[in-house]
Design an enzyme around this catalytic site. Structure first.
Site, PDB file in Angstrom:
ATOM      1  N   ARG A 187      -2.537  -5.922  -8.523  1.00 31.04           N
ATOM      2  CA  ARG A 187      -1.863  -7.233  -8.604  1.00 31.04           C
ATOM      3  C   ARG A 187      -2.604  -8.045  -9.659  1.00 31.04           C
ATOM      4  NH1 ARG A 187      -2.899  -7.803  -2.302  1.00 31.04           N
ATOM      5  NH2 ARG A 187      -4.890  -7.349  -3.277  1.00 31.04           N
ATOM      6  N   HIS A 195       0.838  -1.202   0.000  1.00 29.11           N
ATOM      7  CA  HIS A 195       0.000   0.000   0.000  1.00 29.11           C
ATOM      8  C   HIS A 195       0.877   1.257   0.000  1.00 29.11           C
ATOM      9  CE1 HIS A 195      -3.076  -2.582   2.373  1.00 29.11           C
ATOM     10  NE2 HIS A 195      -3.597  -2.386   1.181  1.00 29.11           N
ATOM     11  N   SER A 230      -3.474  -7.558   2.745  1.00 28.61           N
ATOM     12  CA  SER A 230      -3.828  -7.423   4.161  1.00 28.61           C
ATOM     13  C   SER A 230      -4.468  -8.711   4.670  1.00 28.61           C
ATOM     14  CB  SER A 230      -4.792  -6.259   4.365  1.00 28.61           C
ATOM     15  OG  SER A 230      -4.166  -5.062   4.051  1.00 28.61           O
ATOM     16  N   LYS A 236     -16.835  -7.830   9.905  1.00 28.18           N
ATOM     17  CA  LYS A 236     -16.792  -8.548  11.186  1.00 28.18           C
ATOM     18  C   LYS A 236     -15.388  -9.029  11.523  1.00 28.18           C
ATOM     19  CE  LYS A 236     -21.314 -10.572  11.938  1.00 28.18           C
ATOM     20  NZ  LYS A 236     -22.093 -11.785  11.717  1.00 28.18           N
TER      21      LYS A 236
END
Ligand code: PNS
Length: 166
Positions: free
Chosen positions: A90, A17, A126, A41
């Site tokens: 990507r 990032h 991530s 969540k």
């Protein structure tokens, strides 16, 4: 003057990032890093925590600001005078990113530029970082040291909570 947004979840921010943010900041005059506030969540960090971590990392670039956003990205672009959306790409992201870019352009006319992810970070995401950390792996190669430390601490406290819940 050209102003770009680098939007994302950044849960947590990785070297991939930051590479895209830095490269965008060299191309345009101003960059706004917009952290999506729609909480999933499985999120590891709250939106405010992500903004705080990103702001700390981005302080090294004078033309980069970090903020939260909710709702449609194109509405954020309109209210913040954003000319272009900038995203890292990507190989695996292509179809979805193309679809989002085309939808955003159709909705508002705002265009998206894609920067190919730096090869050394092409495999980093991530979600993979969260998985590696949750299963006890070392994530320090993939993100700044302070963020890796916070990620491993957060995962440890979450794992401890899960263990006592059983
Ligand atoms: O890091 P991510 O999870 O790929 O970020 C995705 C994000 C937040 C950039 C994307 O979900 C988004 O733009 N959300 C805002 C809602 C929106 O505008 N949806 C329509 C997209 S075409």
């Amino acid at each position: 003057m050209t102003r770009a947004v680098c939007p994302g979840s950044f849960d947590p921010v990785t070297h991939g990032h930051l590479d895209v943010i830095e490269r965008t900041a060299r191309i345009v005059d101003d960059v706004v890093v917009a952290v999506g506030s729609n909480i999933s969540k499985n999120a590891l960090f709250t939106p405010d925590e992500r903004v705080e971590m990103l702001a700390d990392e981005c302080a090294q670039w004078s033309n980069v600001a970090v903020t939260l956003f909710g709702g449609l990205l194109v509405d954020f672009c309109a209210t913040h005078d954003i000319d272009v959306i900038s995203k890292g790409l990507r190989a695996a992201d292509f179809s979805y990113e193309l679809q989002m870019a085309q939808m955003n352009r159709k909705l508002s006319g705002v265009d998206t530029i894609f920067l190919p992810t730096a090869p050394q970070w092409a495999f980093v995401s991530s979600s993979l970082v969260r998985e590696v950390a949750t299963l006890g792996g070392d994530v320090t190669p993939f993100m700044p040291a302070k963020i890796a430390e916070r990620t491993m601490e957060r995962v440890a406290s979450r794992n401890a909570g899960a263990a006592t819940d059983v």
